[in-house]
Motif scaffolding. Sequence first.
Motif, mmCIF file in Angstrom:
data_model
loop_
_atom_site.group_PDB
_atom_site.id
_atom_site.type_symbol
_atom_site.label_atom_id
_atom_site.label_comp_id
_atom_site.label_asym_id
_atom_site.label_seq_id
_atom_site.Cartn_x
_atom_site.Cartn_y
_atom_site.Cartn_z
ATOM 1 N N ASP A 199 -1.466 4.069 4.031
ATOM 2 C CA ASP A 199 -2.489 3.023 3.860
ATOM 3 C C ASP A 199 -3.737 3.503 3.126
ATOM 4 O O ASP A 199 -4.716 2.762 3.024
ATOM 5 N N SER A 247 0.830 -1.207 0.000
ATOM 6 C CA SER A 247 0.000 0.000 0.000
ATOM 7 C C SER A 247 0.860 1.251 0.000
ATOM 8 O O SER A 247 2.085 1.185 0.125
ATOM 9 N N PRO A 304 -4.537 0.963 -1.169
ATOM 10 C CA PRO A 304 -4.035 -0.416 -1.194
ATOM 11 C C PRO A 304 -3.712 -0.806 -2.638
ATOM 12 O O PRO A 304 -4.552 -0.659 -3.520
ATOM 13 N N TYR A 305 -2.494 -1.264 -2.883
ATOM 14 C CA TYR A 305 -2.106 -1.636 -4.248
ATOM 15 C C TYR A 305 -2.443 -3.084 -4.558
ATOM 16 O O TYR A 305 -2.986 -3.388 -5.609
#
Length: 150
Positions: free
Chosen positions: A89, A85, A92-93
Amino acid sequence: CRQGGVDEEAVMDELPGPIRQRVAVHVNGAIIDSVPFFSLCDDTTTQLLLSVLKPKIFLPTDIIAHQGEVGTEMYLIERGQVLVSSQDDAIPYCTLGKGDYFGESCLLGATVRVAKVTALTYCDCFVLSKDDYNDVMSTCDAPTRRNIDN
C-alpha cells in the motif's frame, strides 16, 4: 444475496437459456460495453459473455486481488470504489469505480497480478473467470479471437 436478500445467481440458474441471456443483456449490457476489447465481439459472443458473469460483493477493506498471485478472474465494477496499489500500500496507483474493470490481463495471457486491489467502499462487481472466458471465446471465429488476444 446482493440485492435485498435475493440470490441473483440462483434466480438466473432457474431461467431457460434464452431468457437468461436476455436478462443478462438487460442487466449487464452497459458494463460489458465499458471493456474496449469486448467491442470486437459479435452480438452472440457478447451475449454469451454476459450470461457467464457472476455477481460478487466486497466489503470495505476486502482485498480483492494480491500483487503476485496467479490471476484467474476479471472484475467489472458495477457500484463502489477500489484502490489499486502496491502490495504494501506504499504506492497508490489509482482508484477505480463504476464502469471500470481490472484483472483483464489474466484473460489475455498474463498469469500474475501486477497490483493489489482493495475495496474502499461496498462494491458490487461482476466476475468473469478465465475458464468461462475461454469457453465463450472458443465459439468465436479465429480472426476475432486473434484481435481480442492481441
